[in-house]
Design a protein around this motif. Structure first.
Motif, mmCIF file in Angstrom:
data_model
loop_
_atom_site.group_PDB
_atom_site.id
_atom_site.type_symbol
_atom_site.label_atom_id
_atom_site.label_comp_id
_atom_site.label_asym_id
_atom_site.label_seq_id
_atom_site.Cartn_x
_atom_site.Cartn_y
_atom_site.Cartn_z
ATOM 1 N N CYS A 88 34.300 34.205 37.654
ATOM 2 C CA CYS A 88 34.388 35.531 38.266
ATOM 3 C C CYS A 88 33.058 36.057 38.740
ATOM 4 C CB CYS A 88 34.953 36.544 37.266
ATOM 5 S SG CYS A 88 36.723 36.419 36.975
ATOM 6 N N THR A 89 33.097 36.777 39.855
ATOM 7 C CA THR A 89 32.018 37.684 40.219
ATOM 8 C C THR A 89 32.121 38.893 39.288
ATOM 9 O OG1 THR A 89 31.992 37.029 42.535
ATOM 10 C CG2 THR A 89 31.174 39.223 42.018
ATOM 11 N N VAL A 90 30.990 39.390 38.829
ATOM 12 C CA VAL A 90 30.967 40.543 37.916
ATOM 13 C C VAL A 90 30.060 41.618 38.493
ATOM 14 C CG1 VAL A 90 30.472 41.338 35.580
ATOM 15 C CG2 VAL A 90 31.382 39.037 35.943
ATOM 16 N N ALA A 91 30.474 42.856 38.332
ATOM 17 C CA ALA A 91 29.683 43.973 38.852
ATOM 18 C C ALA A 91 29.625 45.102 37.833
ATOM 19 C CB ALA A 91 30.280 44.484 40.156
ATOM 20 N N THR A 99 25.714 43.560 41.198
ATOM 21 C CA THR A 99 26.709 42.510 41.070
ATOM 22 C C THR A 99 26.030 41.158 40.956
ATOM 23 O OG1 THR A 99 28.750 41.585 42.008
ATOM 24 C CG2 THR A 99 27.024 42.179 43.561
ATOM 25 N N ILE A 100 26.740 40.215 40.350
ATOM 26 C CA ILE A 100 26.225 38.867 40.155
ATOM 27 C C ILE A 100 27.361 37.882 40.407
ATOM 28 C CG2 ILE A 100 26.713 38.916 37.661
ATOM 29 C CD1 ILE A 100 24.032 37.356 37.303
ATOM 30 N N ASN A 101 27.024 36.771 41.062
ATOM 31 C CA ASN A 101 28.091 35.819 41.372
ATOM 32 C C ASN A 101 28.404 34.950 40.155
ATOM 33 O OD1 ASN A 101 25.887 34.053 41.387
ATOM 34 N ND2 ASN A 101 26.770 32.824 43.045
ATOM 35 N N TRP A 102 29.362 34.052 40.309
ATOM 36 C CA TRP A 102 29.869 33.339 39.148
ATOM 37 C C TRP A 102 28.835 32.388 38.545
ATOM 38 C CZ3 TRP A 102 30.896 28.023 38.677
ATOM 39 C CH2 TRP A 102 30.708 27.269 39.832
ATOM 40 N N THR A 103 27.915 31.873 39.330
ATOM 41 C CA THR A 103 26.904 30.967 38.770
ATOM 42 C C THR A 103 25.730 31.732 38.176
ATOM 43 O OG1 THR A 103 25.636 30.812 40.815
ATOM 44 C CG2 THR A 103 27.468 29.256 40.532
ATOM 45 N N TYR A 155 30.610 51.133 34.068
ATOM 46 C CA TYR A 155 31.772 50.263 33.966
ATOM 47 C C TYR A 155 31.429 48.847 34.425
ATOM 48 C CZ TYR A 155 34.422 54.644 33.758
ATOM 49 O OH TYR A 155 34.901 55.886 33.407
ATOM 50 N N CYS A 156 31.964 47.896 33.701
ATOM 51 C CA CYS A 156 31.876 46.502 34.081
ATOM 52 C C CYS A 156 33.180 46.127 34.781
ATOM 53 C CB CYS A 156 31.676 45.676 32.811
ATOM 54 S SG CYS A 156 31.738 43.910 33.028
ATOM 55 N N ALA A 157 33.077 45.326 35.833
ATOM 56 C CA ALA A 157 34.261 44.897 36.572
ATOM 57 C C ALA A 157 34.127 43.427 36.944
ATOM 58 C CB ALA A 157 34.437 45.739 37.824
ATOM 59 N N ALA A 158 35.254 42.742 37.032
ATOM 60 C CA ALA A 158 35.229 41.314 37.359
ATOM 61 C C ALA A 158 36.385 40.957 38.283
ATOM 62 C CB ALA A 158 35.309 40.482 36.080
ATOM 63 N N ASP A 159 36.170 39.912 39.056
ATOM 64 C CA ASP A 159 37.228 39.426 39.939
ATOM 65 C C ASP A 159 36.908 38.009 40.371
ATOM 66 O OD1 ASP A 159 39.611 40.958 41.518
ATOM 67 O OD2 ASP A 159 38.850 39.236 42.640
ATOM 68 N N ARG A 160 37.944 37.272 40.698
ATOM 69 C CA ARG A 160 37.739 35.904 41.146
ATOM 70 C C ARG A 160 37.406 35.817 42.622
ATOM 71 N NH1 ARG A 160 43.184 33.777 38.563
ATOM 72 N NH2 ARG A 160 43.589 36.003 38.777
ATOM 73 N N LYS A 161 37.503 36.928 43.346
ATOM 74 C CA LYS A 161 37.106 36.932 44.743
ATOM 75 C C LYS A 161 35.586 36.897 44.821
ATOM 76 C CE LYS A 161 39.592 40.595 45.841
ATOM 77 N NZ LYS A 161 40.535 40.681 44.702
ATOM 78 N N PRO A 162 35.056 36.494 45.970
ATOM 79 C CA PRO A 162 33.601 36.405 46.097
ATOM 80 C C PRO A 162 32.900 37.751 45.984
ATOM 81 C CG PRO A 162 34.700 35.115 47.783
ATOM 82 C CD PRO A 162 35.754 35.948 47.136
ATOM 83 N N PHE A 163 31.631 37.674 45.857
ATOM 84 C CA PHE A 163 30.663 38.750 45.849
ATOM 85 C C PHE A 163 31.115 39.976 46.638
ATOM 86 C CE2 PHE A 163 26.631 38.529 44.125
ATOM 87 C CZ PHE A 163 25.682 39.192 44.900
ATOM 88 N N SER A 164 31.096 41.160 46.003
ATOM 89 C CA SER A 164 31.453 42.372 46.727
ATOM 90 C C SER A 164 30.847 43.578 46.043
ATOM 91 C CB SER A 164 32.980 42.526 46.776
ATOM 92 O OG SER A 164 33.335 43.762 47.348
ATOM 93 N N THR A 165 30.555 44.606 46.840
ATOM 94 C CA THR A 165 30.074 45.884 46.308
ATOM 95 C C THR A 165 31.170 46.930 46.322
ATOM 96 O OG1 THR A 165 29.317 46.653 48.454
ATOM 97 C CG2 THR A 165 27.746 45.373 47.160
#
Length: 123
Positions: free
Chosen positions: A32-35, A50-54, A95-105
């Motif tokens: 997941c991307t996490v923000a 935000t930070i990408n999955w790697t 708040y922390c948020a996560a998603d499997r979609k790519p990088f987003s603000t």
């Protein structure tokens, strides 16, 4: 399914530091991307970082650059937000948020959300 739990918030004086943690459960979190977003009283929720999955790619709002640093420990399924040189205007619920979609603000692109942790910066 991903469950997120934030911790590390509290009361700090202006100029101080805090480290927020976002601990996740769920086997898909590692991809997941996490923000981090924040919401101050009477204001809309806004993007922070935000930070990408790697963990190799990060992005910050102008209001927190270069004071905040986002990072992730994939072995611990945890994302961190190191906050330094805090200002009273940083006061908010984070708040922390996560998603499997790519990088987003964009808030609407994140499916999973934590319950939030309060950060209060006194002047």
């Amino acid at each position: 399914q991903v469950q997120l739990v934030e911790s590390g918030g509290g009361l700090v004086q202006a100029g101080g530091s805090l480290r927020l943690s976002c601990a996740a459960s769920g086997h898909t979190f590692s991809s997941c991307t996490v923000a981090w977003f924040r919401q101050a009283p009477g204001k809309e929720r806004e993007f922070v970082a935000t930070i990408n999955w790697t963990g190799a790619r990060t992005y910050y709002s102008d209001s927190v650059k270069p004071r905040f640093t986002i990072s992730r420990d994939r072995a611990k399924n945890t994302v961190y937000l190191q906050m330094s040189s805090l200002k009273p205007e940083d006061t908010a619920v984070y708040y922390c948020a996560a998603d499997r979609k790519p990088f987003s603000t964009t808030m609407g692109r994140y499916e999973y959300w934590g319950q939030g942790t309060q950060v209060t910066v006194s002047s």
